[in-house]
Design a protein around this motif. Structure first.
Motif, mmCIF file in Angstrom:
data_model
loop_
_atom_site.group_PDB
_atom_site.id
_atom_site.type_symbol
_atom_site.label_atom_id
_atom_site.label_comp_id
_atom_site.label_asym_id
_atom_site.label_seq_id
_atom_site.Cartn_x
_atom_site.Cartn_y
_atom_site.Cartn_z
ATOM 1 N N PHE A 54 -89.701 15.885 37.459
ATOM 2 C CA PHE A 54 -88.622 16.009 36.474
ATOM 3 C C PHE A 54 -87.643 17.077 36.952
ATOM 4 O O PHE A 54 -88.025 18.234 37.103
ATOM 5 N N VAL A 61 -83.229 11.658 28.145
ATOM 6 C CA VAL A 61 -83.138 10.195 28.161
ATOM 7 C C VAL A 61 -82.304 9.653 27.010
ATOM 8 O O VAL A 61 -81.585 8.654 27.157
ATOM 9 N N ARG A 68 -80.029 2.793 26.962
ATOM 10 C CA ARG A 68 -80.459 3.585 28.122
ATOM 11 C C ARG A 68 -79.748 3.154 29.408
ATOM 12 O O ARG A 68 -80.299 3.262 30.510
ATOM 13 N N ALA A 71 -79.838 5.079 32.955
ATOM 14 C CA ALA A 71 -80.987 5.970 33.063
ATOM 15 C C ALA A 71 -81.892 5.516 34.208
ATOM 16 O O ALA A 71 -82.047 4.312 34.446
ATOM 17 N N TRP A 74 -87.684 5.142 36.245
ATOM 18 C CA TRP A 74 -88.914 5.897 36.009
ATOM 19 C C TRP A 74 -88.853 6.651 34.687
ATOM 20 O O TRP A 74 -89.870 6.800 33.997
ATOM 21 N N LEU A 75 -87.642 7.093 34.313
ATOM 22 C CA LEU A 75 -87.490 7.847 33.075
ATOM 23 C C LEU A 75 -87.583 6.926 31.857
ATOM 24 O O LEU A 75 -88.190 7.290 30.842
ATOM 25 N N ALA A 78 -91.210 6.192 31.457
ATOM 26 C CA ALA A 78 -91.911 7.353 30.905
ATOM 27 C C ALA A 78 -91.653 7.492 29.413
ATOM 28 O O ALA A 78 -92.573 7.795 28.635
ATOM 29 N N GLU A 79 -90.419 7.270 28.996
ATOM 30 C CA GLU A 79 -90.100 7.353 27.572
ATOM 31 C C GLU A 79 -90.916 6.342 26.779
ATOM 32 O O GLU A 79 -91.435 6.656 25.691
ATOM 33 N N TYR A 109 -87.318 16.161 27.840
ATOM 34 C CA TYR A 109 -86.589 14.963 28.277
ATOM 35 C C TYR A 109 -86.594 13.882 27.199
ATOM 36 O O TYR A 109 -85.755 12.984 27.208
#
Length: 203
Positions: A54, A61, A68, A71, A74-75, A78-79, A109
């Protein structure tokens, strides 16, 4: 009062590891806790800021809009893992007697709505005698503001280098007992909150 047996219904748990320091001891604790949670039947996803990298937070995010757009993949993934989780376990040392910056940076994040109305558990450690408890006290307030209230039990591990080996295997009889006390509280609270969300929604 009747004792509580951990449910056989699995929970989705995100475990946040809060250290990237050289020769970090927290990875031992994370490995141990992942193993203990999986032995209890839960589905665990490890968020390790050393592996996921990170960056210093400039754009969380939720600043990418509802879709999104733009974005990083990977983010976004993850969210979704954070949103899908039933509970969180926070593994934290203490830097200058406070929350490690990699931990708060990583968790920030994601918006509070991703964590809200869920349970969390704090696992803290240090090479000294206090077991990271000063950081844990600050984490209680931090997690409360995110909406994932921490259970009353805090699993503190003093002299962590003498409690776990490099593979996260316990070196004394107290480690598994301490972990299971935390897990039993987390399990009860997480199931109760999941049932309430499923049956009645959230405010």
């Amino acid at each position: 009062m009747a004792s509580y047996t951990v449910s056989k219904l699995p929970l989705k748990i995100v475990l946040f590891l809060g250290t990237v320091r050289e020769n970090r001891l927290g990875l031992r604790v994370a490995k141990f806790m992942v193993n203990q949670l999986e032995k209890t039947g839960h589905d665990v996803t490890l968020f390790d800021p050393e592996v996921m990298s990170f960056p210093m937070l400039h754009k969380p995010v939720f600043h990418y809009g509802k879709d999104r757009e733009g974005a990083p993949d990977w983010l976004v993934k993850a969210e979704q893992q954070v949103k899908d989780a039933d509970a969180y376990v926070i593994v934290s040392g203490e830097y200058n007697h406070s929350i490690p910056p990699a931990l708060s940076n990583m968790m920030d994040y994601f918006g509070g709505s991703s964590y809200s109305w869920k349970a969390s558990g704090i696992v803290c450690y240090s090479p000294g005698i206090y077991g990271g408890m000063r950081s844990a006290m600050q984490l209680r307030a931090f997690l409360g503001e995110l909406g994932c209230l921490s259970v009353s039990n805090i699993f503190g591990i003093p002299k962590v280098h003498e409690a776990l080996n490099e593979n996260g295997e316990p070196l004394n009889d107290h480690m598994e007992k301490g972990a299971q006390r935390l897990i039993s509280q987390l399990d009860w609270n997480a199931h109760a909150m999941r049932n309430q969300r499923n049956n009645f929604g959230t405010p």
